[in-house]
Structure formats: C-alpha cells, structure tokens
Scaffold this motif. Structure first.
Motif, PDB file in Angstrom:
ATOM      1  N   ALA A  85       0.939  -0.235 -17.533  1.00 13.12           N
ATOM      2  CA  ALA A  85       2.221   0.463 -17.367  1.00 13.12           C
ATOM      3  C   ALA A  85       2.503   0.721 -15.889  1.00 13.12           C
ATOM      4  CB  ALA A  85       2.218   1.770 -18.147  1.00 13.12           C
ATOM      5  N   THR A  86       1.487   1.144 -15.161  1.00 22.99           N
ATOM      6  CA  THR A  86       1.652   1.394 -13.721  1.00 22.99           C
ATOM      7  C   THR A  86       2.000   0.099 -12.995  1.00 22.99           C
ATOM      8  OG1 THR A  86       0.131   3.259 -13.826  1.00 22.99           O
ATOM      9  CG2 THR A  86       0.518   2.299 -11.661  1.00 22.99           C
ATOM     10  N   ASN A  87       1.342  -0.981 -13.356  1.00 29.43           N
ATOM     11  CA  ASN A  87       1.629  -2.273 -12.725  1.00 29.43           C
ATOM     12  C   ASN A  87       3.049  -2.747 -13.026  1.00 29.43           C
ATOM     13  OD1 ASN A  87      -0.836  -2.430 -11.443  1.00 29.43           O
ATOM     14  ND2 ASN A  87      -1.778  -3.682 -13.043  1.00 29.43           N
ATOM     15  N   ARG A  88       3.554  -2.459 -14.214  1.00 31.64           N
ATOM     16  CA  ARG A  88       4.944  -2.815 -14.537  1.00 31.64           C
ATOM     17  C   ARG A  88       5.913  -2.058 -13.628  1.00 31.64           C
ATOM     18  NH1 ARG A  88       5.210  -2.350 -21.048  1.00 31.64           N
ATOM     19  NH2 ARG A  88       3.748  -4.019 -21.526  1.00 31.64           N
ATOM     20  N   LEU A  89       5.648  -0.774 -13.452  1.00 31.75           N
ATOM     21  CA  LEU A  89       6.520   0.013 -12.572  1.00 31.75           C
ATOM     22  C   LEU A  89       6.440  -0.475 -11.133  1.00 31.75           C
ATOM     23  CD1 LEU A  89       5.958   3.573 -14.052  1.00 31.75           C
ATOM     24  CD2 LEU A  89       8.051   2.195 -14.167  1.00 31.75           C
ATOM     25  N   LEU A  90       5.237  -0.829 -10.687  1.00 33.26           N
ATOM     26  CA  LEU A  90       5.098  -1.359  -9.330  1.00 33.26           C
ATOM     27  C   LEU A  90       5.851  -2.681  -9.195  1.00 33.26           C
ATOM     28  CD1 LEU A  90       3.876  -0.861  -6.538  1.00 33.26           C
ATOM     29  CD2 LEU A  90       1.854  -2.145  -7.306  1.00 33.26           C
ATOM     30  N   ALA A  91       5.834  -3.498 -10.235  1.00 32.83           N
ATOM     31  CA  ALA A  91       6.581  -4.765 -10.204  1.00 32.83           C
ATOM     32  C   ALA A  91       8.088  -4.506 -10.107  1.00 32.83           C
ATOM     33  CB  ALA A  91       6.258  -5.612 -11.442  1.00 32.83           C
ATOM     34  N   PRO A 137       0.816  -1.223   0.000  1.00 30.15           N
ATOM     35  CA  PRO A 137       0.000   0.000   0.000  1.00 30.15           C
ATOM     36  C   PRO A 137       0.854   1.279   0.000  1.00 30.15           C
ATOM     37  CG  PRO A 137      -0.869  -1.584   1.574  1.00 30.15           C
ATOM     38  CD  PRO A 137       0.456  -2.122   1.097  1.00 30.15           C
ATOM     39  N   MET A 138       1.916   1.279   0.784  1.00 30.37           N
ATOM     40  CA  MET A 138       2.798   2.449   0.841  1.00 30.37           C
ATOM     41  C   MET A 138       3.567   2.615  -0.466  1.00 30.37           C
ATOM     42  SD  MET A 138       5.725   3.332   3.629  1.00 30.37           S
ATOM     43  CE  MET A 138       4.801   2.299   4.725  1.00 30.37           C
ATOM     44  N   ALA A 139       4.057   1.520  -1.004  1.00 30.22           N
ATOM     45  CA  ALA A 139       4.795   1.576  -2.263  1.00 30.22           C
ATOM     46  C   ALA A 139       3.890   2.067  -3.387  1.00 30.22           C
ATOM     47  CB  ALA A 139       5.366   0.201  -2.595  1.00 30.22           C
ATOM     48  N   LYS A 140       2.676   1.578  -3.444  1.00 28.07           N
ATOM     49  CA  LYS A 140       1.735   1.983  -4.499  1.00 28.07           C
ATOM     50  C   LYS A 140       1.372   3.454  -4.367  1.00 28.07           C
ATOM     51  CE  LYS A 140      -2.111   0.777  -7.293  1.00 28.07           C
ATOM     52  NZ  LYS A 140      -1.935   1.960  -8.085  1.00 28.07           N
ATOM     53  N   ALA A 141       1.096   3.911  -3.164  1.00 29.33           N
ATOM     54  CA  ALA A 141       0.774   5.333  -2.965  1.00 29.33           C
ATOM     55  C   ALA A 141       1.947   6.215  -3.379  1.00 29.33           C
ATOM     56  CB  ALA A 141       0.393   5.587  -1.507  1.00 29.33           C
ATOM     57  N   SER A 142       3.151   5.797  -3.039  1.00 25.38           N
ATOM     58  CA  SER A 142       4.342   6.553  -3.431  1.00 25.38           C
ATOM     59  C   SER A 142       4.488   6.588  -4.942  1.00 25.38           C
ATOM     60  CB  SER A 142       5.593   5.939  -2.804  1.00 25.38           C
ATOM     61  OG  SER A 142       5.556   6.067  -1.405  1.00 25.38           O
ATOM     62  N   LEU A 143       4.338   5.435  -5.565  1.00 20.48           N
ATOM     63  CA  LEU A 143       4.465   5.349  -7.015  1.00 20.48           C
ATOM     64  C   LEU A 143       3.399   6.188  -7.707  1.00 20.48           C
ATOM     65  CD1 LEU A 143       5.899   4.133  -9.466  1.00 20.48           C
ATOM     66  CD2 LEU A 143       4.319   2.183  -9.288  1.00 20.48           C
ATOM     67  N   ASP A 144       2.168   6.113  -7.230  1.00 21.93           N
ATOM     68  CA  ASP A 144       1.089   6.918  -7.827  1.00 21.93           C
ATOM     69  C   ASP A 144       1.419   8.405  -7.764  1.00 21.93           C
ATOM     70  OD1 ASP A 144      -0.354   4.615  -8.427  1.00 21.93           O
ATOM     71  OD2 ASP A 144      -1.738   4.834  -6.739  1.00 21.93           O
ATOM     72  N   PHE A 145       1.939   8.843  -6.616  1.00 24.57           N
ATOM     73  CA  PHE A 145       2.316  10.259  -6.504  1.00 24.57           C
ATOM     74  C   PHE A 145       3.417  10.594  -7.502  1.00 24.57           C
ATOM     75  CE2 PHE A 145       5.316  13.441  -5.169  1.00 24.57           C
ATOM     76  CZ  PHE A 145       4.482  14.554  -5.156  1.00 24.57           C
ATOM     77  N   ALA A 191      11.228   5.622  -5.532  1.00 27.76           N
ATOM     78  CA  ALA A 191      10.442   5.544  -6.771  1.00 27.76           C
ATOM     79  C   ALA A 191      10.764   6.719  -7.694  1.00 27.76           C
ATOM     80  CB  ALA A 191       8.952   5.503  -6.456  1.00 27.76           C
ATOM     81  N   LEU A 192      10.935   7.882  -7.119  1.00 24.36           N
ATOM     82  CA  LEU A 192      11.266   9.067  -7.920  1.00 24.36           C
ATOM     83  C   LEU A 192      12.575   8.850  -8.672  1.00 24.36           C
ATOM     84  CD1 LEU A 192      10.476  12.103  -8.492  1.00 24.36           C
ATOM     85  CD2 LEU A 192      12.102  12.643  -6.686  1.00 24.36           C
ATOM     86  N   TYR A 193      13.572   8.409  -7.959  1.00 22.23           N
ATOM     87  CA  TYR A 193      14.878   8.185  -8.580  1.00 22.23           C
ATOM     88  C   TYR A 193      14.833   7.014  -9.565  1.00 22.23           C
ATOM     89  CZ  TYR A 193      19.945   7.770  -9.003  1.00 22.23           C
ATOM     90  OH  TYR A 193      21.223   7.702  -9.493  1.00 22.23           O
ATOM     91  N   LEU A 194      14.140   5.945  -9.185  1.00 19.32           N
ATOM     92  CA  LEU A 194      14.050   4.768 -10.041  1.00 19.32           C
ATOM     93  C   LEU A 194      13.425   5.117 -11.387  1.00 19.32           C
ATOM     94  CD1 LEU A 194      14.345   1.646 -10.302  1.00 19.32           C
ATOM     95  CD2 LEU A 194      12.011   1.511  -9.441  1.00 19.32           C
ATOM     96  N   ILE A 195      12.300   5.802 -11.375  1.00 20.55           N
ATOM     97  CA  ILE A 195      11.646   6.155 -12.637  1.00 20.55           C
ATOM     98  C   ILE A 195      12.542   7.064 -13.463  1.00 20.55           C
ATOM     99  CG2 ILE A 195       9.742   7.471 -13.641  1.00 20.55           C
ATOM    100  CD1 ILE A 195       7.931   6.205 -11.547  1.00 20.55           C
ATOM    101  N   HIS A 196      13.189   7.995 -12.814  1.00 23.94           N
ATOM    102  CA  HIS A 196      14.095   8.885 -13.537  1.00 23.94           C
ATOM    103  C   HIS A 196      15.229   8.092 -14.199  1.00 23.94           C
ATOM    104  CE1 HIS A 196      16.640  12.274 -14.495  1.00 23.94           C
ATOM    105  NE2 HIS A 196      17.608  11.764 -13.753  1.00 23.94           N
ATOM    106  N   ARG A 197      15.828   7.184 -13.491  1.00 29.01           N
ATOM    107  CA  ARG A 197      16.986   6.447 -14.006  1.00 29.01           C
ATOM    108  C   ARG A 197      16.601   5.332 -14.983  1.00 29.01           C
ATOM    109  NH1 ARG A 197      21.687   8.747 -13.830  1.00 29.01           N
ATOM    110  NH2 ARG A 197      22.503   6.673 -14.065  1.00 29.01           N
ATOM    111  N   ILE A 198      15.417   4.807 -14.842  1.00 25.57           N
ATOM    112  CA  ILE A 198      14.969   3.700 -15.674  1.00 25.57           C
ATOM    113  C   ILE A 198      14.913   4.075 -17.153  1.00 25.57           C
ATOM    114  CG2 ILE A 198      12.542   3.189 -16.273  1.00 25.57           C
ATOM    115  CD1 ILE A 198      12.278   1.543 -13.919  1.00 25.57           C
ATOM    116  N   ASN A 199      14.559   5.317 -17.424  1.00 28.87           N
ATOM    117  CA  ASN A 199      14.138   5.615 -18.785  1.00 28.87           C
ATOM    118  C   ASN A 199      14.484   7.034 -19.209  1.00 28.87           C
ATOM    119  OD1 ASN A 199      12.778   4.806 -21.137  1.00 28.87           O
ATOM    120  ND2 ASN A 199      10.959   5.893 -20.496  1.00 28.87           N
ATOM    121  N   SER A 200      15.654   7.494 -18.882  1.00 34.78           N
ATOM    122  CA  SER A 200      15.968   8.845 -19.335  1.00 34.78           C
ATOM    123  C   SER A 200      17.443   8.974 -19.682  1.00 34.78           C
ATOM    124  CB  SER A 200      15.585   9.883 -18.279  1.00 34.78           C
ATOM    125  OG  SER A 200      16.343   9.729 -17.113  1.00 34.78           O
TER     126      SER A 200
END
Length: 186
Positions: free
Chosen positions: A52-58, A23-31, A161-170
């Motif tokens: 796409a959201t579920n892939r990032l959560l995985a 629940p905490m991870a999902k709320a963070s990711l959604d934000f 999550a902020l850093y992960l998304i940034h580094r994953i695809n930029s």
C-alpha cells in the motif's frame, strides 16, 4: 556523448531524476501516513503494508513527473516545487495558509484528532517526527508559497503528499485515507 562526459539533465532518464527526489518524497510520505493514521484492512484498523505504501509512493512519483519532470522543467518554480502544491494562487496553498477560512476537513484515522486545512500545518509541525526541512517557518512569507526563496522540494513533497492522500480517498466525514475503499491490485 563523448566518453567520460556526464549526461545533460535532458539526457537523464526519469529513473535517474526520481532517484534524486525519492528519499525526500519517501520520508515525506512516511510522515504523512503516520500523521494521518492511514489504515487498511476490512475494518480500516491495520497499518498500511509495504504494498500500500509503495502504491502511494508510485502515485506521488507520477505527480512529480507530470508536474515538473521531478523538479527539472516547468514555469512555476519546478526546482523548488516538484509536486506543484505551493502555488500561492492555488486553492490548496491558500487553504493551508488560512486564506480561505477553514478549508477542507482532515479526518485522521485511529481516533486521532481531526483538523481543518488551516489548522493542519501547525498540528503536523508539532509532531515530533515532522521533517524539519518542510517547516513553514523557513519561508519568509508563507503565503507566497513556492515564490518564496525558502520554499524547497521538502515543502513540496510533504504538503503535496498530505493533500494528495486526503483528496485521493475521502469524501465528507471520511478518514483522509481508508485503503479498504481502494480496489485490490491485480
């Protein structure tokens, strides 16, 4: 195990441990998805869909299990920092806390303002939807990261999550997330 007794932490499955963190991870990711204005589609102009959201959560789940068995094992504050983003000696935490100059450039999608790593914490925390449990002012000494007693899994999942998304695809000058560059699932 005797009938009626609770399983020990070591006996809990990965799914059991994740159910506590999810629940905490999902709320963070959604934000983070909303804050970064993550987009998908041929022109990167569509909000992320559920797949796409579920892939990032995985991916976030995978990082959590590898780094700390969802907050249960490790020597670097696993209970406080399941993603291990708050290590005060690591580059990301030092960038976020302004110890390394500007740091990475976070180019948000949909025409939103871009920020340097040393600015993004303040900008994110000013967003009305920011999860209050992840605020950095809950820490006595922000630079201490997960060594600070106030650091919690809420901090770990949000800033991780902020850093992960940034580094994953930029790459330089790209949006922090553009799903059109990801291969389709198959």
């Amino acid at each position: 195990m005797a009938r009626g007794s609770k399983p020990t932490l070591a006996a809990k499955t990965e799914a059991d441990l994740w159910s506590i963190q999810e629940p905490m991870a999902k709320a963070s990711l959604d934000f983070v998805i909303s804050f970064l204005r993550c987009r998908m589609g041929a022109n990167n102009d569509e909000p992320l869909d559920e797949e796409a959201t579920n892939r990032l959560l995985a991916i976030l789940r995978a990082v959590s299990i590898v780094e700390s068995r969802h907050g249960t094992t490790g020597r670097n504050q696993p209970a406080r920092d399941p993603i291990q983003c708050g290590n005060p000696r690591d580059t990301w935490w030092r960038e976020l806390t302004g110890q390394l100059g500007n740091g990475d450039r976070f180019v948000r999608g949909a025409g939103a303002q871009a920020y340097w790593a040393n600015e993004i914490g303040d900008a994110a925390e000013q967003d009305a939807n920011f999860p209050p449990a992840a605020k950095r002012d809950l820490l006595t000494v922000v630079r201490d990261g997960h060594k600070d007693a106030g650091f919690s899994p809420a901090h770990s999942y949000l800033w991780g999550a902020l850093y992960l998304i940034h580094r994953i695809n930029s790459t330089a000058r790209d949006s922090s997330y553009a799903a059109a560059t990801f291969p389709a699932s198959g």
